[in-house]
Write a protein that holds these residues in place. Sequence first.
Motif, PDB file in Angstrom:
ATOM      1  N   ASN A 291      -7.463  -4.925  -2.823  1.00 42.44           N
ATOM      2  CA  ASN A 291      -8.437  -5.528  -1.911  1.00 42.44           C
ATOM      3  C   ASN A 291      -9.739  -4.756  -1.755  1.00 42.44           C
TER       4      ASN A 291
ATOM      5  N   LEU B  53      -2.796 -11.556   1.191  1.00 40.94           N
ATOM      6  CA  LEU B  53      -2.576 -10.157   0.844  1.00 40.94           C
ATOM      7  C   LEU B  53      -1.092  -9.851   0.737  1.00 40.94           C
ATOM      8  N   SER B  54      -0.755  -8.971  -0.191  1.00 40.21           N
ATOM      9  CA  SER B  54       0.608  -8.435  -0.273  1.00 40.21           C
ATOM     10  C   SER B  54       0.488  -6.917  -0.179  1.00 40.21           C
ATOM     11  N   PRO B  55       1.491  -6.266   0.357  1.00 43.27           N
ATOM     12  CA  PRO B  55       1.371  -4.830   0.613  1.00 43.27           C
ATOM     13  C   PRO B  55       1.315  -4.000  -0.659  1.00 43.27           C
ATOM     14  N   PHE B  56       0.534  -2.931  -0.593  1.00 44.05           N
ATOM     15  CA  PHE B  56       0.533  -1.946  -1.662  1.00 44.05           C
ATOM     16  C   PHE B  56       1.831  -1.148  -1.542  1.00 44.05           C
TER      17      PHE B  56
ATOM     18  N   TYR C 231       3.176   1.689  -1.097  1.00 40.90           N
ATOM     19  CA  TYR C 231       3.051   3.092  -0.682  1.00 40.90           C
ATOM     20  C   TYR C 231       4.387   3.790  -0.862  1.00 40.90           C
TER      21      TYR C 231
ATOM     22  N   ASP D 111      -5.553   1.870   3.527  1.00 48.73           N
ATOM     23  CA  ASP D 111      -5.820   0.452   3.762  1.00 48.73           C
ATOM     24  C   ASP D 111      -5.712  -0.409   2.500  1.00 48.73           C
TER      25      ASP D 111
ATOM     26  N   ALA E 135      -4.140  -2.993  -0.213  1.00 52.35           N
ATOM     27  CA  ALA E 135      -3.254  -4.154  -0.343  1.00 52.35           C
ATOM     28  C   ALA E 135      -3.697  -4.882  -1.605  1.00 52.35           C
TER      29      ALA E 135
ATOM     30  N   GLU F 247      -4.859  -8.516  -3.170  1.00 54.69           N
ATOM     31  CA  GLU F 247      -5.307  -9.859  -2.820  1.00 54.69           C
ATOM     32  C   GLU F 247      -5.044 -10.795  -3.988  1.00 54.69           C
TER      33      GLU F 247
END
Length: 179
Positions: free
Chosen positions: A132, A152-155, A157, A169, A171, A173
């Motif tokens: 993103n 959005l989908s989560p990165f 981590y 921050d 993610a 897209e």
Amino acid sequence: MSTAHPTELSYRSAVEADVPELVALVESAYRGDASRGGWTTEADHLDGQRTDENGVRQVIGGPDSVLLVVERAGEIVACCHLAHRGDHAYFGMFAVRPGLQGGGLGKEILAEAERRAREQWGVKEMRMTVINVREELIAYYVRRGYARTGELSPFPYGDERFGKPRRADLAFELLVKSL
């Protein structure tokens, strides 16, 4: 015997023998100092690896999946992953050698990937995910007809297979294009 002009691109499916060179290509396009020679670098946002040999092997051996190797004059200059996912195709692992970025290769390769997905799988849509915060890269795809979905989908981590984030921050897209 090929009659292709030396500056023309040729496309083929990746094979096991390509794995080390493809890992090096992807890493050079996205990570570390070498990636700063092109404009697609993620080095300001992520450290660590972008992929590894196991990751590339999984893409090569995946069902309804092809890792396209792009060559010019017998040298690998780019690659991209296409996966057939029901009513759409997924586009990813797109890497162009950093010193060759900005000259129109990416545009040509993306168009070929879209053509192949449409003709081989009969899909009407191409999807991809982009980090993103990569506004310049997202703008590149928007200029080529992809729409930002805001989805959005989560990165991942903590999973160093995808790199070591330098910020909190991140993610992915979803971008979508009708074929």
